[in-house]
Design an enzyme around this catalytic site. Sequence first.
Site, PDB file in Angstrom:
ATOM      1  CB  ALA A 256      -0.932  -0.004   1.212  1.00 51.03           C
ATOM      2  CE1 TYR A 257       5.674   5.479   2.190  1.00 54.30           C
ATOM      3  CE2 TYR A 257       7.263   3.697   2.452  1.00 54.30           C
ATOM      4  CZ  TYR A 257       6.978   5.042   2.385  1.00 54.30           C
ATOM      5  OH  TYR A 257       7.985   5.966   2.504  1.00 54.30           O
ATOM      6  N   GLY A 258       4.053   1.566  -0.986  1.00 52.33           N
ATOM      7  CA  GLY A 258       4.754   1.684  -2.261  1.00 52.33           C
ATOM      8  C   GLY A 258       3.824   2.092  -3.387  1.00 52.33           C
ATOM      9  N   GLY A 259       2.606   1.553  -3.390  1.00 47.45           N
ATOM     10  CA  GLY A 259       1.653   1.893  -4.432  1.00 47.45           C
ATOM     11  C   GLY A 259       1.276   3.365  -4.410  1.00 47.45           C
TER      12      GLY A 259
ATOM     13  CE  LYS B 120       5.830   8.764   0.049  1.00 42.86           C
ATOM     14  NZ  LYS B 120       5.872  10.249   0.078  1.00 42.86           N
TER      15      LYS B 120
END
Length: 251
Positions: free
Chosen positions: A153-156, A158
């Site tokens: 979720a974090y990477g998506g 960003k």
Amino acid sequence: MNELKGKVAIVTGAGQGVGQGIAFALSDLGASIVVAGRTFSKLETSVAEIESRGGRAIAVACDVNDLDSLENLVAQTIEHLGGIQILVNNAQEVPLGTLMEVSDEAFTSGFTSGPLATHRLMKLCYPYLKGDGCIINLGSTAARRWDMRGYGAYGGIKEAIRCLTRAAACEWGKDGIRTNVILPHATSPALGWWIENNPEESAEFISTIPMQRVGDCEQDIGRFVARLCTEDSAYVNGQSIALDGGQGLIG
């Protein structure tokens, strides 16, 4: 050290951490700074430090989740400083955890404070940035991890900012606006919390950084951003630049 004299920079999330380090570095090169964030007392601390160094800064309370607040930020900047040449989209809430752990609320907050806020503020600042503008957005190398467990979720979120950055670079380059994204590792309060609460994972993480350390918010991150806003970087546009001591492989 006055390459940015006469320029006005908005830096969101500038009351602490990476945003604060960027604000200090931009000021040291002569820019006037709009220090934006939710906690006014922290903003006042940043302004006081900038002024103690001989710089100029104002504090504007801003919640990047709220469109009215973003509109007020731009209006206050124009009213008090007369223009905008630099925009740094730094402030954001991030959804952390595995896909099953991240709630809809956390994911939505990450999207609203990240890609949506970045998109909104870029559009609001666009008329003032035309001709001599520089946008720096904040991404993350989290999406470049070979093991994405716990960072999807974090990477998506960003990565969406990286896409918006590239689009702005292609669409607005002809208007004299350069747009780039940095992907930093820095000793921010958020990373400090993560290191403290995940000692084994964080030790392994730092061991994979070729330089064996996390960057300093001002010296390693802020100074690079400030240099990216000068004429020395006038042909740098649409790039994703990892400031991570060589850890990430950005393609």
